[in-house]
Structure formats: C-alpha cells, structure tokens
Design an enzyme around this catalytic site. Sequence first.
Site: not given
Ligand SMILES: [Zn+2]
Length: 383
Positions: A74, A76, A105, A139-140, A163
């Site tokens: 991801h 974001d 992350d 994703e967040e 991740e």
């Molecule tokens: Zn993540």
Amino acid sequence: MSDEAYIRGVLQELVKIPSINPPGNENVIAERVAGLLKEIGVVSRVDHVSKTHANTVGFLNEGNAGPALVLNGHLDTVPVKEDWTHPPFAGEVVGTRMYGLGAADMKGGVASMIGAVKMLLESKAKIEGSLILSFVADEEGGNAGTRHFLNTYRNLDYAVIGEPTGLNIVVSHRGVMRFRISTFGRAGHASNPSQGTNAIYKMNTLISRLMKQAETYSMDRRDYSASPSLSVSMIHGGTAENIIPARCEIIIDRRTTYDEKMKDVEGEIRGLLGQIEKKDDEFKYSFETTTAVEAWKVKDDSLCLRYGDQAYQTCFHEKPEFTDLGATCEAALFAAKGIDTFVFGPGNIENAHAKDEYVEIDQLTKAAQYYYLLIKQVLVDHR
Ligand SMILES: [Zn+2]
C-alpha cells in the site's frame, strides 16, 4: 548503481511524497511509482479509485498463460504522530536505518518489490505466467484500493503482501470486532444518590467482567502465537458533575484469531450481559456491533507458501518460522477471492504507526532478494 543504493533511493523518494490517509491523495505517489516502473521497463497504469485515491498496477507478461503472481503493497500512510525527532518526509539515513513516515509501513516493502523486479529484468530470466504489481491506496482506511484492484483484475493465483514482518513469513492475522454497549440508569441529584440509578456503576459491573474475560485470552495461545485479546478502548458517561448519570457508553475492541467465529465472539459478550441481567433486574443496556473484519489463515495445502518456504531457504539458508501478524492486513481480502496468499516484508510492525518510524536498510535489500527468489520460484523454476 548497487541494488542497495537503488532501493534506498526509491524508498527515499516515496517517503518524500506525503500520502497520509485520510484523505490519501495517492495520485502523486501513484504517478511517481508508475514512472519508476517505466524506468526499469515495466508497463503500468494508474487506476483512479476515487477522487482521493489512486492505485499503480504494473505488469510483466499481462495475461500470459501460466500462474499469475501478485506483489501487493500500500502507498498510503497513517498521519504523523507527535514528537518525531527525525523529519517524517525526508528519508533521513542515520547509521543502518532510514527514518520516515511509511518507511516500515510500508513504502519500504514497495521499494523492495520494485528492486526485486529490477533484479529480475536484469537477470533476463524468462518467465512463464505473469507478474502483477499491485501498489494500492487506502489500506489505512476502508481498503478502497485493494477492493478496486481485486474487482478489476481477475485470474490471479498467488499473492504476497509486503507488510512489515521483520523478514518473517506470516501465515495468519487476527480479525477485529468492535462493540458499542450502553448502560441505562435514572438521573437524579448527586446529593441524593438513592434517588437515581447510576449508569456508570452498572457499566462498572460489566467492565469488571470484561477484564476477567480478557485475562483468560492472554493464556490462550493458538498456532503461530496468535491469541485473542479484548480491550475497553473508550468510555463516556454522565452529563453534569452534580447529576447521577443516566447513561454510560463503552467501546470494546476485540481481536479475533482465525479459529474464532464472529457470531461466537459476539455471543460471548452477549452472554456476559445476560448473566449480569439475570442477577440485577435494574441492569438495562443496548448492544451494537460496529466493526467486523474476519481473521485470516493461509490454506493448509498452500502452494504459494511452499514456494515462499523454498525461496526463504535459498535466501536465508535456514527454515522459516511461520508467524501471526498480530495486526490485521489485506491478506484476508485476497484470500476471500480465492487467491493463495501470505505476508512477508521488511521492517517491524511495532515500528508502524509510531513516532520515528524507520526501516533497517539491510532488511530492504534482503526483502528485495527474497521477492526476487520468490518470483523466480513461482514463474521461472517451477517447471
Ligand atoms: Zn501497512
């Protein structure tokens, strides 16, 4: 340029492009990722998911016969927490680490994946099947990016989510359920408590029971070290300092393991409420489930995991230890579409969503090497 310098450079660039979600605004970073892919010879497109969200999807041999492997990451990040001592959007390198929002992350994972594809192309290995790079938005948030990706592209066989797992192979993650519970009493003047019924005291009974229940979970270890957990994460009660509160509300955050059914978890909380109600006929409450995200576990006969295991042994010269992620991630969404999935990436999850987020540069290059070997395992050497 060495692989390490390339990957470090990519990550630094990605960290410098803010993509805080909400609102995400991944358009800028998605365009840049498409540019990076073009530079190494990968065809890609930017998919506009909504006004504020965009994915970059790259292809090698799109639609070719043979297995289709997805590398997913991801774009974001969460917002910046207070008290950073390193600039969050600079990609500052100090010693062995790179600091920055999303370094772990998971812009780090995205950079390693791009690095792996560059190695693959430079190796001139002839691949059978296709490789799809799925660099997604949101994703967040509500996972709009991955939902869009999975609804747009079909016939995908395997997926690896990048991740931060500290270079471990993750084969399960917990789910999450949240419940809103209110207790109801009767308001009265606080100078004469017997005049009212105190909703906070009623809630206190419930909270004590929940705390006892939560203690039993920490002993309850499943395979891969996943345990359920329960926290009362919010409380609100009362309207004025001199009034007996007529209402108190809590939020319960309950993390579930892959072998717990959502309806059983809900039933457990309802059961506690029922027990209290039986003993106290003044116990009045309301109950609502506000969040329900399934836990996930890799299939027992996962071929993807077998490839992942082989690649791991080639890369690290030892057998992998399979673990649980602890947090939730998008593996469950891929698995729900029948895509054989596991999780592996650079950086540590404890470091995500925290101040002074960083990734060990050495982990970036190792992850890239691993992804490269995995791609070869699935698309080159499997014959
Ligand atoms: Zn993540």
